[in-house]
Design a protein around this motif. Structure first.
Motif, mmCIF file in Angstrom:
data_model
loop_
_atom_site.group_PDB
_atom_site.id
_atom_site.type_symbol
_atom_site.label_atom_id
_atom_site.label_comp_id
_atom_site.label_asym_id
_atom_site.label_seq_id
_atom_site.Cartn_x
_atom_site.Cartn_y
_atom_site.Cartn_z
ATOM 1 N N VAL A 45 -9.967 3.931 -1.485
ATOM 2 C CA VAL A 45 -8.684 4.609 -1.466
ATOM 3 C C VAL A 45 -7.807 4.025 -2.568
ATOM 4 C CG1 VAL A 45 -6.621 5.115 -0.099
ATOM 5 C CG2 VAL A 45 -8.869 5.119 0.994
ATOM 6 N N GLN A 48 -2.510 6.005 -0.547
ATOM 7 C CA GLN A 48 -2.335 6.826 0.642
ATOM 8 C C GLN A 48 -0.926 6.561 1.142
ATOM 9 O OE1 GLN A 48 -5.528 7.232 3.516
ATOM 10 N NE2 GLN A 48 -4.108 6.646 5.128
ATOM 11 N N ARG A 69 -3.510 11.426 0.058
ATOM 12 C CA ARG A 69 -4.527 10.384 -0.085
ATOM 13 C C ARG A 69 -5.317 10.661 -1.351
ATOM 14 N NH1 ARG A 69 -9.134 8.903 4.403
ATOM 15 N NH2 ARG A 69 -9.935 7.062 3.354
ATOM 16 N N SER A 71 -8.499 9.148 -3.589
ATOM 17 C CA SER A 71 -9.622 8.230 -3.434
ATOM 18 C C SER A 71 -10.732 8.575 -4.412
ATOM 19 C CB SER A 71 -10.165 8.300 -2.004
ATOM 20 O OG SER A 71 -10.686 9.593 -1.742
ATOM 21 N N ARG A 105 -7.820 4.187 6.526
ATOM 22 C CA ARG A 105 -8.266 4.136 5.134
ATOM 23 C C ARG A 105 -9.657 3.555 4.917
ATOM 24 N NH1 ARG A 105 -3.194 2.800 1.641
ATOM 25 N NH2 ARG A 105 -4.784 2.050 0.244
#
Length: 191
Positions: A45, A48, A69, A71, A105
């Motif tokens: 991640v 977030q 988010r 990632s 996460r």
């Protein structure tokens, strides 16, 4: 010389077929990526956070809270960055157990859904290829894709995930354009 030209053309055709499959599938993309890579992928991640701005980019409702988010998916063995992903999560339209896991996460959204047995309907809204400098997030702001040494257009897919009547997550996924070349290199190293 003819054989190497044929092999290069065959490799290009296979690459295009695999990328086309990634762009149209409405199933779990992570499964397909792991199949292509021949290894598990892990999520990293980048950011977030809850956002306060009106995130009514789905066009049919507002209200929140909203979470964004960003990632990347990375091959567990190879360290190869497979995809760069941006998710906009409408928390009130996502199953609570899924939202709780996303908040921690630790896993990719698809893996969490699979482990919890949560199903969704996915609606692909847009897909295609772009050059790296034209990459944007879900708010149409420029982003830097985390793929080093890009020499080809980047395939992408934007889709909605429905857990009921309204979308709960909007996803934008950019896939590394050299997935097949990377896999082939891994295979040749093993021989």
């Amino acid at each position: 010389m003819v054989d190497s030209q044929f092999e290069r053309k065959a490799s290009d055709v296979l690459q295009r077929i695999l990328l086309d499959l990634l762009l149209v599938t409405d199933g779990r993309t992570t499964d397909l990526l792991e199949l292509i890579m021949n290894e598990k992928v892990r999520v990293e991640v980048i950011r977030q956070e809850q956002i306060t701005e009106d995130a009514n980019i789905m066009g049919e409702f507002s209200g929140g809270p909203y979470y964004v988010r960003e990632s990347v998916l990375i091959g567990e063995k190879s360290g190869f960055v497979v995809s760069h992903n941006i998710a906009l999560i409408y928390s009130t339209h996502v199953p609570p157990a899924l939202f709780e896991n996303i908040a921690h996460r630790q896993q990719g959204i698809g893996k969490v859904m699979s482990s919890l047995g949560i199903r969704s309907l996915r609606d692909v809204a847009d897909s295609g290829f772009i050059i790296g400098e034209d990459a944007i997030d879900l708010f149409k702001k420029p982003i830097k894709i985390r793929f080093p040494d890009l020499h080809h257009p980047i395939p992408y897919k934007r889709y909605f995930m429905y857990f009921g009547r309204k979308p709960g997550i909007q996803m934008l996924e950019y896939y590394h354009p050299d997935l097949l070349a990377h896999r082939l290199q891994q295979e040749f190293k093993q021989e």
